[in-house]
Write a protein that holds these residues in place. Structure first.
Motif, PDB file in Angstrom:
ATOM      1  N   HIS A  99      -6.944   8.212  -2.966  1.00  0.00           N
ATOM      2  CA  HIS A  99      -8.263   7.807  -3.449  1.00  0.00           C
ATOM      3  C   HIS A  99      -8.435   6.291  -3.449  1.00  0.00           C
ATOM      4  O   HIS A  99      -9.560   5.794  -3.573  1.00  0.00           O
ATOM      5  N   GLU A 100      -7.332   5.542  -3.313  1.00  0.00           N
ATOM      6  CA  GLU A 100      -7.405   4.091  -3.267  1.00  0.00           C
ATOM      7  C   GLU A 100      -7.599   3.566  -1.848  1.00  0.00           C
ATOM      8  O   GLU A 100      -7.660   2.355  -1.641  1.00  0.00           O
ATOM      9  N   ARG A 108       0.816  -1.219   0.000  1.00  0.00           N
ATOM     10  CA  ARG A 108       0.000   0.000   0.000  1.00  0.00           C
ATOM     11  C   ARG A 108       0.850   1.270   0.000  1.00  0.00           C
ATOM     12  O   ARG A 108       0.310   2.361  -0.149  1.00  0.00           O
ATOM     13  N   TYR A 161     -12.675  -2.879  -8.725  1.00  0.00           N
ATOM     14  CA  TYR A 161     -11.813  -1.768  -9.095  1.00  0.00           C
ATOM     15  C   TYR A 161     -10.468  -2.357  -9.529  1.00  0.00           C
ATOM     16  O   TYR A 161      -9.555  -2.523  -8.733  1.00  0.00           O
ATOM     17  N   ASP A 177       0.243   3.294  -3.067  1.00  0.00           N
ATOM     18  CA  ASP A 177      -1.139   3.663  -3.388  1.00  0.00           C
ATOM     19  C   ASP A 177      -1.382   5.135  -3.082  1.00  0.00           C
ATOM     20  O   ASP A 177      -0.766   5.712  -2.180  1.00  0.00           O
ATOM     21  N   ARG A 191      -7.483  -6.885  -8.206  1.00  0.00           N
ATOM     22  CA  ARG A 191      -7.945  -6.668  -6.834  1.00  0.00           C
ATOM     23  C   ARG A 191      -9.184  -7.510  -6.552  1.00  0.00           C
ATOM     24  O   ARG A 191      -9.977  -7.783  -7.448  1.00  0.00           O
TER      25      ARG A 191
END
Length: 588
Positions: free
Chosen positions: A150-151, A144, A350, A147, A354
Motif C-alpha cells: 500500500h506504500e 523500500r 503521508y 515497505d 517523507r
C-alpha cells in the motif's frame, strides 16, 4: 525464429461458467521471441495464459488440446511436476498487483520468497530481491525493501510483480498486461527491460495486451484473438502496416494518437464481443463488422495461411484500411459559468519523514471543460484525485465544490457534495466489493442518493456492458469489464464533475474509444466538468482543454493542451512526450 519451439500450443480449449471461452487456440513461441497476444477484454487471452501455466480459476477447465513446453505436454503432467516448472522455468506477471501481493508482508520479503521456494539461501534471496527492485526501476531498493504494497503507487506495484516473475531467470515469461496503469516513461522502461532480458538471456516472452502501442515497441510477432479464437497472425511490422482481418483494422482505427486531430470522435467497433458459450453459426465478428456479407453469418471462415502470417476472414481487407477520424470543425466556446470544483494550494503528507505527496497544487474544473493531469507513477496524481473528493484531508490548502469546502461540511452536506463530484478509481479490484453482484454495485449509489427509479440496465448500456453481467460478481468479469462497472457507478448519480483516475488503463482499444467518446459527450451535451488523470499523453491530448504536469507532487507546467503538446516548456514535460511517442503504432 530458427530452432524448435519453446512453447507450442495446439487446439487449446477452455470452458468457463459452462460455456467455451477458448476455442481451439494454436500458438508457438520460440526461444528469444516476444509474441504479442492482442484482443479485447473477454476474448480469452488471460484464460489462455492461465491454461498454459495450469492455473485456471475454479469453474474453468481445459477440455482439449496440448501445451508443449520444451517438448513436454504440461497438461499431461502431475501437479508436483508442473510446480517444478512453474515459477522456475515459466514466470508469470499477473494483470492486477493488488490481488497478487500480500498486503501484510513487506515487498522485499515477497520477492525473496520467490527465490527461496526454488532453493536459494536466505542471503542469496535477499540479495536477489534487492537486485530485482533496482532492475525494475524502484529507487532506493534497500529502503523500500521493508515497505508494504500500500506504500507503493499502482505502477510501482506492477513493477514488483514483474520482478517477482523474473526472480528465477525463467526461460519463458508470460506477461498478462504488464504495463497496465504505468505512465509512459515507466512503460517504456518495462518494455525495454523485457527486450533486454530477451537479448541478454534468450528468455522468450508471451506478452498479453490490449495496447497496440506496447505491441509496436516490443513484439516480434503478433496474434490477434477474438471470441476465443486466433483470427490473425503476422509479424508486428506487417500487421500494423497492413492488417488483413476486419477486426484488426478496427482495433488500429480506434487508437488515439499524439499526431491525430485533438477532440475528434474516435472510431468505435460497434456492439460487443460474444460471451463465453455464445457460438454464432458463422464468423463471430460478423454482427459487429460493417463489411459482413451473408456467408459471414452462416459459415465460419477458414484459416488462410500466407507463409509466416495468416488470417481467418471471408472478406479480408486488400490493403491497410485504417479509417481516418472525422475532424471537428471547431470546439464549443468556453462556457460562461464559473468552476464547479476548485482546489487551492493543496499539500498532503503521508508521514512526517517523507516528502509531501502533493506540494501546493491548485486546480479548477468548470462545466464542460476537461483538465488533464499527467505525470509518472508516484508523482501524486492519485493522491490529488482523492483530495479532490475529500477522501484525503490536506495539511494545507482547500477544496471547494460549488463554493462549499469539504473541511467544513457535515454528513448531510458531504452526501450532497459527493453526488456533485464522483470518482472513477484506478483499480476496479479495490473499488468494487467482491461480494456484490454488478446489479447490487450499481444500485448502491442510487439507493444512497434516493434515485431508486433509475435502471441499472441503462448504465450497463451506457458503458458498453452486456445486460448478462448484472447478476455476475467482479471475479467473474474481465479486467476491462470491471473497470466499466466502476465507471457506471460513478455516472449513476449524474455528477457535475467527474474525477477520472486512469479510467481506461485496463481497457482494450475499442472499449477505450467508447469511454473517451462517452466522456466527450458528457462534456459537450451535458456540461459535465472533467478532471482526467492519466499517464497516456495521447488520451490527454485528445480529450482535454488544459493540462497540468505533476512531478514529485508539484505542478511543473500548466498550459492549454494545444500549446503544451506543441511546445512544452519544462524539460520534464519534454521527457514525457519523448517517451510517449515511441510506442505509437505506425500510421500506414
Amino acid at each position: 525464429m530458427p530452432g524448435p519451439p519453446l512453447l507450442e500450443v495446439r487446439g487449446l480449449r477452455v470452458t468457463a461458467g459452462g460455456g467455451e471461452a477458448v476455442r481451439g487456440v494454436d500458438l508457438t513461441v520460440r526461444p528469444g521471441e516476444i509474441l504479442g497476444l492482442v484482443g479485447e477484454s473477454g476474448s480469452g487471452k488471460t484464460l489462455t495464459a492461465l491454461a498454459v501455466n495450469r492455473m485456471l480459476p475454479p469453474g474453468c477447465r481445459t477440455t482439449g488440446g496440448t501445451v508443449r513446453f520444451d517438448g513436454t505436454d504440461l497438461l499431461a503432467l502431475p501437479e508436483p511436476a508442473v510446480r517444478a516448472v512453474r515459477g522456475r522455468r515459466i514466470g508469470m506477471v499477473f494483470q492486477d498487483p493488488l490481488a497478487h501481493l500480500n498486503p501484510r508482508m513487506p515487498v522485499g520479503r515477497q520477492l525473496a520468497e520467490a527465490a527461496l521456494v526454488h532453493g536459494a539461501s536466505r542471503r542469496e534471496a535477499r540479495a536477489r530481491a534487492l537486485e530485482l527492485l533496482d532492475l525494475v526501476g524502484i529507487a532506493e531498493p534497500a529502503r523500500r525493501y521493508r515497505d508494504r504494497p500500500h506504500e507503493f503507487s499502482g505502477g510501482m506495484r506492477q513493477r514488483v510483480l514483474i520482478a517477482m516473475a523474473m526472480a528465477n531467470r525463467p526461460e519463458l515469461l508470460i506477461a498478462d498486461e504488464p504495463t497496465t496503469a504505468l505512465d509512459p516513461s515507466t512503460r517504456v522502461e518495462i518494455l525495454d527491460l523485457l527486450v533486454r532480458l530477451r537479448d541478454e538471456t534468450g528468455t522468450a516472452v508471451l506478452l498479453i495486451t490490449h495496447d497496440l502501442g506496447v505491441v509496436a515497441r516490443s513484439c516480434d510477432t503478433v496474434q490477434v484473438m477474438y471470441a476465443g479464437r486466433i483470427v490473425e497472425r503476422a509479424s508486428t511490422a506487417g500487421l500494423l502496416a497492413a492488417p488483413r482481418h476486419r477486426y484488426t483494422a478496427g482495433l488500429l482505427a480506434g487508437v488515439p494518437r499524439l499526431d491525430g486531430p485533438p477532440g475528434a470522435p474516435l472510431t468505435v467497433i460497434g456492439g460487443r464481443p460474444p460471451a463465453a458459450g455464445e457460438a454464432p453459426a458463422g464468423c463471430a465478428f460478423a454482427p459487429r463488422c460493417a463489411a459482413a456479407a451473408d456467408r459471414c453469418t452462416t459459415s465460419a471462415p477458414g484459416w488462410t495461411d500466407t507463409g509466416d502470417s495468416g488470417f481467418a476472414c471471408h472478406l479480408p481487407v486488400a490493403q491497410a484500411v485504417v479509417t481516418e477520424r472525422q475532424i471537428i470543425e471547431a470546439r464549443r466556446a468556453e462556457r460562461a459559468a464559473g468552476p464547479v470544483l476548485v482546489a487551492e494550494g493543496l499539500t498532503v503528507r503521508y508521514g512526517r519523514r517523507r516528502p509531501p505527496a502533493l506540494d501546493g497544487v491548485s486546480l479548477s474544473a468548470a462545466p464542460g471543460r476537461a483538465v488533464g493531469v499527467i505525470g509518472e507513477s508516484g508523482s501524486g496524481k492519485s493522491t490529488l484525485a482523492r483530495a479532490l473528493l475529500g477522501l484525503v484531508r490536506p495539511q494545507a490548502g482547500t477544496v471547494r465544490v460549488d463554493g462549499r469546502s469539504w473541511a467544513g461540511a457535515d454528513r448531510a452536506e458531504e452526501r450532497e457534495l459527493r453526488r456533485r463530484v464522483q470518482l472513477v478509481f484506478q483499480d476496479p479490484y479495490a473499488s468494487l466489493s467482491p461480494r456484490m453482484t454488478v446489479r447490487e454495485a450499481l444500485a448502491e449509489p442510487l439507493t444512497t442518493h434516493g434515485l431508486r427509479d433509475r435502471d441499472p440496465r441503462g448504465l450497463c448500456e451506457l458503458v458498453g456492458l452486456p445486460e448478462a453481467v448484472l447478476d455476475a460478481r467482479p471475479h467473474r468479469l474481465s479486467g476491462g469489464q470491471r473497470q466499466r462497472v466502476a465507471i457506471a457507478r460513478a455516472l449513476a448519480v449524474g455528477p457535475q464533475v467527474l474525477v477520472a483516475d486512469e479510467p481506461t488503463s485496463a481497457l482494450d482499444v475499442s472499449v477505450q474509444a467508447q469511454i473517451l467518446n462517452l466522456f466527450a459527450d458528457l462534456r459537450e451535451q451535458h456540461g459535465v466538468g472533467l478532471v482526467f488523470i492519466s499517464h497516456d499523453l495521447a488520451l490527454v491530448r485528445h480529450l482535454c482543454d488544459e493540462v497540468l504536469v505533476l512531478r514529485h507532487g508539484r505542478v511543473v507546467e500548466r498550459a492549454p493542451a494545444a500549446e503544451l503538446f506543441a511546445a512544452p516548456a519544462h524539460p520534464y514535460t519534454r521527457e514525457l512526450l519523448a517517451a510517449a511517442g515511441a510506442p505509437e503504432p505506425p500510421r500506414p
